[in-house]
Enzyme design. Structure first.
Site, PDB file in Angstrom:
ATOM      1  N   ASP A  69       0.805  -1.226   0.000  1.00  0.00           N
ATOM      2  CA  ASP A  69       0.000   0.000   0.000  1.00  0.00           C
ATOM      3  C   ASP A  69       0.832   1.268   0.000  1.00  0.00           C
ATOM      4  O   ASP A  69       0.411   2.286  -0.555  1.00  0.00           O
ATOM      5  CB  ASP A  69      -0.997   0.003   1.157  1.00  0.00           C
ATOM      6  CG  ASP A  69      -0.372  -0.295   2.498  1.00  0.00           C
ATOM      7  OD1 ASP A  69       0.866  -0.429   2.589  1.00  0.00           O
ATOM      8  OD2 ASP A  69      -1.125  -0.416   3.488  1.00  0.00           O
ATOM      9  N   ASP A 478       4.109   1.198  12.094  1.00  0.00           N
ATOM     10  CA  ASP A 478       3.365  -0.042  11.966  1.00  0.00           C
ATOM     11  C   ASP A 478       3.641  -1.015  13.099  1.00  0.00           C
ATOM     12  O   ASP A 478       2.714  -1.559  13.700  1.00  0.00           O
ATOM     13  CB  ASP A 478       3.713  -0.737  10.646  1.00  0.00           C
ATOM     14  CG  ASP A 478       3.163   0.017   9.456  1.00  0.00           C
ATOM     15  OD1 ASP A 478       2.635   1.118   9.661  1.00  0.00           O
ATOM     16  OD2 ASP A 478       3.261  -0.490   8.335  1.00  0.00           O
TER      17      ASP A 478
END
Length: 1012
Positions: A69, A478
């Site tokens: 992404d 993340d």
């Protein structure tokens, strides 16, 4: 019963916003002289980010692509089962191309591959989308700009594939757009595109109209061809398209795309995530959320393309009370067309699941199943040795297990050439198996990490300490971040609690003390903290008991030069300071949102930048005062040079205001803008060049009209570009640091390609080495001796020997003769008992370390001891502290306990009276004594110690014997202590283990442990 995802996809979209560059400008021109560099990724072994799509070529074996992404696209390398990045050439202005929303590999000509690129559709990406095409499997690309945006990092990014090549006539492609832009077609292999005006439904679903990130129209989900309706060279006649519409979502053309109709009798109420045709059946996974991190209901259907019959084949249908998830990934076994697999997109508790059918969906088996709560039966094993940190540091309770099968499993694929191989993407890595056909046999399916060299993280901060075993510490959105002892190897664990890190810093003169801040998951644990501290260079972390009231966390942390205080510029409620991390006070005189830094020499000095004004605190962050400096950017990357008080660098600005690099040598009283730097966003320092004394400077900047990474070896006088057009990594405005121990090495945080590092290319200078690398020194006067070290120079020269940041004095502390160094016993005798690390600083290459174990065997009344310990109470906050000791005589003669004392170091946290008890002692509690001692000079983690001794009635310990003590102490008002920051506290031990943070003495002489 569900859990929110971890990382970029769970921070209430916070990280998504942080990752967006605030300014973008570049042009191509003659650059500063280039310096050849070799670029690699710092290895995590697992990726670290979301992989929404995996695409196998149907014609050529082992031709596989993975799209991410925010990190571009990769191609599988079968030579070593790794991934090759294909978009590292994407630079500053076109960073959005690293968001890949769809990918198609040509089934007729496998050399051709296509992708739709663009990061955001809501205005965060200033560039429109592109269809990129390659005729050499992604080694080089051509592109066509679309008249609308593409959303590779938008909701619904794991739907697909939205881009498809006609398998009968491969010059025809279809692309399903977002934002209501409909269906598009190319008839010239992706060079030109036109809208299919006859397509009736552009997709109407919106995830959340009230949220700027989630409010865009989802659009078209996927395109698939019925190959049975085509002949080579002619367009396939029957095409199916899934759109994001809960009323009518599946459309079909039977005349090569000329006209379209909604298929009668189709399901409604859900969104179609994937659609695949096999053996005359169209299989579709449905979900009531668009993904990748939502969805609470769903079904799986098949549509008989001959009879027009729809059949619900859900492993667990949406009408069942056991269905609390939607379906995402869908895979078809092309060798066995009745075999298919589906994955739950998000069934957070207790885990995701995968279902497999070998009879077209009539019956299913799951990869795990219940066998009586909380027990589960597993048809698989899971090996994360390639990235051990993928257990995410969790310690869940059954029925959850430490290692997740996955989450956000939006794509699942079976190799069309090898039905034994399956891969699926998750929120942190790619998992897969090479023995899928063992499913349902006596053997288990072996799931392993299949993400070698796929590195996809948004990196927010980096530090490289000057000493210690940590080579690099990172702050990551993340997966929180890592401690790398070797950047070529995957670390064993991630940084946790908080589980997302925005900033990290260490004490320059005491690099073992590290602090970081991030975003605690208050929903999962209301008592969790957004700040964490480490006293051992980032190996272990503790949450202090307090944080600024009302903050959601994040922002920036700065640590005093010696670790004596902290300053935290929160993301939301202002700037605060603390002496120990347990209590925080608002700093005066400095605006909220200020960028901060600590002086790397003066422990009392901190700096701040806000709204173009510069501020200085000389009292540990309590009060900031503005300086007269002018002409500064509103915000930027501020850093202080190690070893030089008041030496500051500031990078920042924007194309609409001032923009560049500034230098101050007077603590911010004034700054000078560097005229040879047009724009700069981050600045970092590394080891000085050979023959230089000033640190090497590294910057992500624009110089001579060219955007890139630059190094200066002469304090900014001249710069050399150290990257090239093939290694640009998009926007790199978050973090950069040189390595203080390896000249030329630089670490760069990217927004999607993980951490990259560069080394001088073709450097003929070899690393120097020393022999030995470990030694022992006895402080007992009669046993004191110099230590001789032999150097292998390999063309380098010795610049200095350092103990931490302090250089030893040549001639006094050591002497050098040729390749021989003599470390003087007079210097070594001044070191505390424990381990002293001496760094040999050479003119080039890495710096080896000599670890000296300092002992003291000064004559005592018999015996040598060691102390073992664990804490009986390990809660972070407790009204009593309960150390349990075992004192062991490791000598060869009896040890008189009356001569023995043991100390437990901690922070009293309050000026209150205290009491202690001996719950049990093997020598009798009547023979044990103790006292509280307030330390004259408080240390990190300790301002008080409890000293425990023995009366003559305790007797002696024979060689090898031991004595056990169970101690308890508290305040007289029984108010709580905070243990997590206590020097002697062991949060993990449950049985006796050697513990060098509890010290032991014989006749007052330290013989065991390390004093704080």
């Amino acid at each position: 019963m569900t859990k929110k995802p971890i990382g970029r996809n769970s921070l209430s979209l916070m990280c998504l916003k942080i990752c967006i560059p605030l300014w973008l400008a570049a042009s191509q021109a003659s650059a500063a002289e280039g310096v050849p560099y070799t670029w690699k990724n710092v290895v995590t072994g697992g990726g670290g980010g979301f992989v929404p799509g995996i695409v196998f070529n149907e014609t050529e074996p082992d031709l596989i692509y993975a799209r991410t992404d925010i990190g571009g696209v990769y191609r599988w390398n079968p030579a070593d089962n790794s991934w090759i990045p294909l978009l590292d050439h994407v630079g500053w202005t076109d960073w959005g191309k690293l968001g890949v929303d769809a990918l198609a590999t040509d089934p007729v000509d496998p050399r051709r591959v296509y992708m739709a690129t663009g990061m955001y559709t809501n205005g965060w990406d200033p560039n429109l989308g592109y269809i990129m095409r390659s005729t050499d499997k992604g080694n080089t690309w051509q592109m066509t700009q679309l008249p609308f945006y593409v959303g590779g990092n938008m909701p619904g990014r794991s739907l697909g594939e939205r881009l498809a090549v006609d398998p009968s006539k491969n010059s025809i492609l279809y692309f399903g757009a977002r934002s209501g832009n409909g269906l598009w077609r190319s008839t010239d292999s992706g060079v030109t595109w036109s809208k299919v005006t006859s397509f009736p439904n552009p997709g109407t679903y919106v995830q959340d109209p009230s949220n700027s990130y989630q409010s865009d129209i989802m659009g078209i989900a996927w395109v698939t061809f019925d190959k049975s309706t085509g002949t080579p060279g002619s367009a396939t006649q029957t095409i199916y398209v899934g759109v994001a519409d809960t009323a009518e979502s599946i459309y079909r053309s039977t005349d090569g795309g000329a006209t379209w109709q909604a298929i009668p009798g189709q399901p409604s109420g859900f969104l179609p995530h994937h659609g695949e045709i096999s053996n005359g059946q169209l299989y579709i996974t449905y979900n009531n959320g668009i993904g990748p991190y939502d969805g609470t209901k769903g079904d799986v259907y098949k549509y008989n393309t001959s009879t027009g019959v729809w059949t619900n084949i859900s492993p667990i249908p949406s009408t069942s009370s056991d269905n609390y998830f939607g379906y995402g990934g869908l895979a078809i076994d092309r060798k066995n067309p009745n075999t298919l697999m589906v994955a739950t997109l998000n069934s957070w508790w207790p885990d995701a699941n995968i279902y497999r059918s070998t009879d077209g969906g009539a019956t299913w088996t799951s990869i795990w199943s219940w066998v009586g709560y909380p027990s589960r039966n597993f048809l698989y094993t899971q090996d994360i040795s390639a990235a051990p940190w993928l257990d995410l540091g969790g310690n869940p309770q059954p029925p959850e297990i430490a290692l997740k099968l996955g989450w956000m499993m939006g794509d699942l694929e079976i190799d069309p050439h090898n039905p034994n191989r399956m891969m699926y993407g998750t929120g942190a890595t790619i998992y897969g198996t090479n023995n899928l056909l063992d499913w349902g046999t006596a053997k288990k399916v072996n799931i392993t990490v299949m993400a070698k060299d796929l590195e996809e993280m948004a990196v927010f901060d980096l530090v490289s300490p000057p000493s210690g075993t940590a080579q690099l510490l990172s702050a990551v959105g993340d997966v929180s971040g890592f401690r790398h002892e070797d950047v070529t190897k995957a670390p064993a664990k991630i940084l946790t609690n908080p589980n997302s890190t925005s900033s990290i810093d260490f004490a320059q003169s005491n690099p073992g003390f590290v602090a970081r801040v991030g975003y605690a998951d208050k929903a999962a644990n209301p008592n969790s903290k957004s700040v964490a501290l480490s006293y051992d260079g980032g190996s272990n972390w503790f949450n202090p008991s307090g944080e600024p009231a009302g903050t959601k966390g994040g922002g920036q942390i700065a640590v005093a030069a010696n670790g004596s205080s902290l300053v935290w510029s929160t993301s939301d409620i202002g700037v605060f300071y603390s002496a120990e991390g347990n209590s925080w006070t608002a700093s005066a005189g400095v605006p909220a949102g200020a960028k901060i830094a600590s002086d790397r020499v003066n422990k009392n000095t901190f700096y701040a930048l806000a709204n173009g004004r510069f501020y200085v605190s000389t009292n540990g962050g309590a009060l900031f005062t503005p300086t007269a400096a002018t002409g500064l950017p509103g915000s930027g990357n501020l850093k202080a040079v190690p070893g030089v008080e008041g030496d500051l660098w500031l990078a920042g600005g924007s194309s609409t205001t001032v923009y560049g690099l500034w230098h101050s040598t007077n603590g911010g009283a004034s700054f000078t803008a560097l005229s040879n730097v047009e724009e700069a966003d981050v600045i970092g320092f590394g080891k000085a060049a050979p023959g230089q004394t000033y640190v090497a400077l590294y910057a992500s900047a624009k110089i001579d009209g060219v955007r890139g990474f630059f190094r200066s070896d002469n304090a900014g006088g001249t710069w050399g570009r150290i990257n090239d057009d093939s290694h640009q990594y998009g926007v790199t405005n978050s973090a950069i640091t040189g390595d203080p121990r390896v000249y030329g090495r630089v670490y760069i945080g990217t927004n999607g390609r993980g951490i990259v590092y560069g080394d001088l290319k073709g450097d003929t200078t070899n690393n120097s080495s020393i022999t030995p690398t470990t030694a022992t020194f006895d402080k007992k006067t009669a046993n004191q001796a110099d230590i001789t070290v032999t150097m292998t120079l390999n063309g380098n020269s010795l610049s200095a020997i350092k103990n931490g940041s302090v250089s030893l004095v040549s001639g006094a502390d050591y002497t050098v003769s040729g390749t021989t160094v003599i470390l003087k016993k007079s210097y070594l005798a001044t070191q505390s008992v424990g381990t002293t690390h001496l760094t040999f600083d050479f003119s080039a290459g890495s710096d080896p370390v000599l670890s000296v174990s300092v002992v003291d065997t000064t004559s005592t009344p018999g015996g040598v001891l060691k102390v073992q310990m664990y804490n009986g109470q390990t809660a972070a906050s407790s009204n009593s502290i309960n150390p349990r000791f075992k004192i062991v005589n490791t000598g060869t003669s009896a040890l008189n306990l009356a001569n023995v004392t043991v100390r437990y170091y901690y922070t009293a946290d309050a000026n209150k009276a205290q009491s202690f008890w001996y719950d049990w002692a093997s020598v009798g509690t009547a023979n044990v004594k103790g006292s509280f001692v307030t330390m004259a000079a408080p240390k990190t983690g300790a301002d008080t110690y409890l000293e425990i001794g023995f009366t003559s009635g305790a007797g002696s310990l024979s060689p090898g014997a031991s004595a056990e003590l169970q101690i308890r102490f508290s305040r007289t008002d029984w108010s709580n202590y905070t243990q997590t920051n206590d020097y002697s506290f062991d949060p993990t031990g449950t049985s006796y283990t050697d513990w060098n943070k509890a010290t032991g003495y014989i006749s007052g002489s330290l013989t065991w442990g390390i004093e704080p």
